[in-house]
Write an enzyme that holds these catalytic residues in place. Structure first.
Site, PDB file in Angstrom:
ATOM      1  N   SER A   1      -8.719 -10.493  -5.920  1.00 32.40           N
ATOM      2  CA  SER A   1     -10.247 -11.056  -6.115  1.00 32.40           C
ATOM      3  C   SER A   1     -10.710 -11.709  -7.025  1.00 32.40           C
ATOM      4  CB  SER A   1     -10.948  -9.620  -5.244  1.00 32.40           C
ATOM      5  OG  SER A   1     -10.172  -9.538  -4.557  1.00 32.40           O
TER       6      SER A   1
ATOM      7  N   ARG B   1     -12.218 -15.533  -7.248  1.00 30.65           N
ATOM      8  CA  ARG B   1     -14.085 -16.377  -7.679  1.00 30.65           C
ATOM      9  C   ARG B   1     -13.698 -16.437  -8.374  1.00 30.65           C
ATOM     10  NH1 ARG B   1     -13.031 -11.561  -4.268  1.00 30.65           N
ATOM     11  NH2 ARG B   1     -14.892 -11.422  -3.678  1.00 30.65           N
TER      12      ARG B   1
ATOM     13  N   SER C   1     -18.362  -5.725   4.207  1.00 35.46           N
ATOM     14  CA  SER C   1     -17.577  -6.922   3.867  1.00 35.46           C
ATOM     15  C   SER C   1     -17.343  -7.778   2.079  1.00 35.46           C
ATOM     16  CB  SER C   1     -17.579  -7.476   5.017  1.00 35.46           C
ATOM     17  OG  SER C   1     -16.516  -9.126   4.642  1.00 35.46           O
TER      18      SER C   1
ATOM     19  N   ASP D   1      -7.572  -2.321   1.132  1.00 33.59           N
ATOM     20  CA  ASP D   1      -6.221  -2.862   1.329  1.00 33.59           C
ATOM     21  C   ASP D   1      -5.518  -2.023   0.620  1.00 33.59           C
ATOM     22  OD1 ASP D   1      -7.317  -4.633   1.714  1.00 33.59           O
ATOM     23  OD2 ASP D   1      -7.515  -5.590  -0.632  1.00 33.59           O
TER      24      ASP D   1
ATOM     25  N   LYS E   1      -6.566  -7.446   9.167  1.00 36.10           N
ATOM     26  CA  LYS E   1      -6.550  -8.035   8.286  1.00 36.10           C
ATOM     27  C   LYS E   1      -5.444  -8.879   8.143  1.00 36.10           C
ATOM     28  CE  LYS E   1      -9.199  -5.517   5.203  1.00 36.10           C
ATOM     29  NZ  LYS E   1      -9.965  -6.321   4.701  1.00 36.10           N
TER      30      LYS E   1
ATOM     31  N   ARG F   1      -3.422  -3.470  10.581  1.00 38.55           N
ATOM     32  CA  ARG F   1      -2.372  -3.147   9.963  1.00 38.55           C
ATOM     33  C   ARG F   1      -1.819  -0.942  10.467  1.00 38.55           C
ATOM     34  NH1 ARG F   1      -4.395  -5.122   4.121  1.00 38.55           N
ATOM     35  NH2 ARG F   1      -2.456  -7.187   4.073  1.00 38.55           N
TER      36      ARG F   1
HETATM   37  C1  S3P Z   1     -11.205  -9.321  -0.475  1.00 36.89           C
HETATM   38  C2  S3P Z   1     -12.658  -7.984   0.389  1.00 36.89           C
HETATM   39  C3  S3P Z   1     -11.850  -7.462   1.919  1.00 36.89           C
HETATM   40  C4  S3P Z   1     -10.693  -6.881   1.683  1.00 36.89           C
HETATM   41  C5  S3P Z   1      -9.482  -8.392   0.914  1.00 36.89           C
HETATM   42  C6  S3P Z   1     -10.084  -8.967  -0.421  1.00 36.89           C
HETATM   43  C7  S3P Z   1     -12.285 -10.018  -1.849  1.00 36.89           C
HETATM   44  O1  S3P Z   1     -11.761  -8.504   2.723  1.00 36.89           O
HETATM   45  O2  S3P Z   1      -9.573  -6.658   2.292  1.00 36.89           O
HETATM   46  O3  S3P Z   1      -8.433  -8.360   0.927  1.00 36.89           O
HETATM   47  O4  S3P Z   1     -11.399 -10.663  -2.302  1.00 36.89           O
HETATM   48  O5  S3P Z   1     -13.670 -10.230  -1.126  1.00 36.89           O
HETATM   49  P1  S3P Z   1     -13.261  -7.892   3.638  1.00 36.89           P
HETATM   50  O6  S3P Z   1     -14.341  -8.547   2.888  1.00 36.89           O
HETATM   51  O7  S3P Z   1     -13.051  -8.684   4.468  1.00 36.89           O
HETATM   52  O8  S3P Z   1     -13.599  -6.207   3.686  1.00 36.89           O
END
Ligand code: S3P
Length: 449
Positions: free
Chosen positions: A24, A28, A178, A329, A356, A360
């Site tokens: 993540s 970014r 989210s 996750d 996902k 899952r």
């Molecule tokens: C993520 C947010 C999550 C996560 C994904 C990575 C991110 O998803 O499950 O693996 O980097 O913002 P959601 O925003 O759909 O919950």
């Protein structure tokens, strides 16, 4: 297609291991470095396929990127008005984060982009990000979702904005928590003519907020509400350096392996410890596998440190609500722990797991049953009936193209009664390219064919 063979552990797992860079935070960092004015430096980049998709997309958008192939990536950011029209579709591969976050960035551009992805991404819900972006004036079209007529999916065509127009201000209450939707809206807000205010029911991972604040943007976050004022100047984001923390979501696999293989002690180095992401540490505590956490510092607002787990007699627990959001996750690997716990473990409020990289809940239930573990499936969760003594039944598993499912099956294989085979293990490279080598370094007996 790769096949992973895992043999039962005959000795404890021992040692300290490095991790891939946090997926993540890496996404970014790439995005914000491309939007900064000047040359930024990312260290410790680990080439998981999802992150490479984001990197290649910025190359296609005209951003100069020097990559030494050993984890140092230098990016010549072009400012908020410096992206160029791509000459080909932008391939997000398997990465939902790439597609949703890039929607936010590309919705604000004066050119048109087409975002495509693999078979899994082409079934994932995109209406959740397209809807609020349209509310602020974005032009985005998608394909009808194959099973949910009210939703949209990839490929998406994003932009261009009408000549001379900008995205408008936005106030939006998200129906589900989210980080991808929140981040897409905040990133689009960097280009907007007025503020962005997003509200979510429970606070999802806040990497975007931390990084934007560390880069001097006017952002406030109180409870589940985040507000961002757009900068007046397209050169407002200065270049930066970040030493990327390791991915706690990846760490969860060797740490859970340590908890269930007798006499093990495993440490993950430079592990990301952002509290909105560290639910798995609380989940481990709830099972009675107490992780020892040693904080080491921060990079661009992101804390990191070492985490050590020893094998333990784990007992069933309940995971729901806020804890489930902070470990979304890691629920599949927590289910592996549940498989070795005494008693039952109930996972609730995790309906998001069904959308996902795969469903899952369904896939994990199938994997656990293949290893001889009893599971009750529910629409928004599942219950695992632990099998704490004796070996599990060795299984042959198809990954379903989902990296986390493949890695869960490999960890289960360590406590099975014979060789476990995982077909379609290539997908592990999505997030943890050195997964098999990492487990082998700890003493596990496994190989990739
Ligand atoms: C993520 C947010 C999550 C996560 C994904 C990575 C991110 O998803 O499950 O693996 O980097 O913002 P959601 O925003 O759909 O919950």
């Amino acid at each position: 297609m790769q096949r992973l063979r895992v043999r039962p552990a005959t000795r404890p797992l021992r040692g300290g291991v490095p991790l891939p860079s946090d997926k993540s935070i890496s996404h970014r960092s790439l995005i914000l470095a491309a939007l900064a004015s000047g040359r930024s430096k990312l260290s410790g980049f680990s080439y998981g396929e999802d992150n490479v998709s984001t990197l290649e997309i910025f190359r296609a958008l005209g951003i100069g990127i020097d990559d030494d192939g050993a984890g140092v990536v230098e990016i010549d950011g072009a400012g908020l008005d410096g992206l160029r029209a791509p000459c080909k579709p932008l391939d997000c591969g398997n990465s939902g984060t790439t597609m949703r976050l890039m929607c936010g960035v590309l919705a604000a551009q004066s050119f048109r982009s087409r975002l495509v992805g693999d078979g899994s991404l082409t079934r994932r819900p995109m209406g959740r990000v397209v809807g609020p972006l349209r509310d602020r004036g974005a032009r985005i079209t998608g394909e009808p979702h194959p099973t949910k007529p009210s939703d949209l999916t990839a490929p998406l065509v994003v932009g261009p904005l009408v000549e001379g127009r900008r995205l408008g201000p936005l106030e939006y209450a998200m129906p589900i928590s989210s980080a991808q939707v929140k981040s897409a809206l905040l990133l689009s807000g960097l280009f907007a003519s007025g503020p962005t205010v997003v509200q979510e029911p429970l606070v999802s991972r806040d990497h975007t907020e931390r990084m934007l604040s560390a880069l001097g943007m006017q952002l406030t976050a109180v409870g589940g509400t985040v507000s961002l004022h757009p900068p007046a100047d397209p050169g407002a984001i200065g270049p930066f350096a970040i030493d990327l923390p390791g991915d706690l979501s990846a760490a969860a696999f060797p740490l859970v392996a340590a908890a269930i293989v007798p006499d093990s002690v495993v440490t993950t180095r430079r592990t990301g410890l952002n509290p909105t992401r560290s639910g798995i540490l609380d989940v481990l505590r709830a099972f009675g596998a107490n992780p020892h956490v040693e904080p080491h510092g921060e990079s661009l607002g992101e804390p990191h440190g070492e985490v050590t787990v020893r094998s333990a007699a784990v007992r069933g627990t309940a995971v729901a609500g806020e804890l489930a959001v902070r470990s979304i996750d890691e629920i599949p690997i927590a289910a592996v722990l549940a498989a070795r716990a005494s008693g039952r473990t109930e996972f609730s409020d995790v309906a998001e797991l069904r959308v996902k990289e795969s469903d899952r809940i369904a896939l994990m239930a199938g994997v656990l049953r293949a290893f001889g573990v009893e599971v009750d499936e529910r629409p928004d969760g599942f219950v695992v009936h632990g099998h704490p003594t004796g070996s599990l039944r060795a299984a042959r598993i198809a990954s379903g193209g989902d990296h986390r499912i493949a890695m869960c099956a490999a960890v289960l294989g360590l406590v099975a009664d014979g060789e476990t085979i995982i077909d379609g293990a290539d997908c592990i490279a999505t997030s943890f390219p050195r997964f098999a080598a990492t487990l082998a370094a700890l003493g596990a007996d496994l190989e990739v064919e």
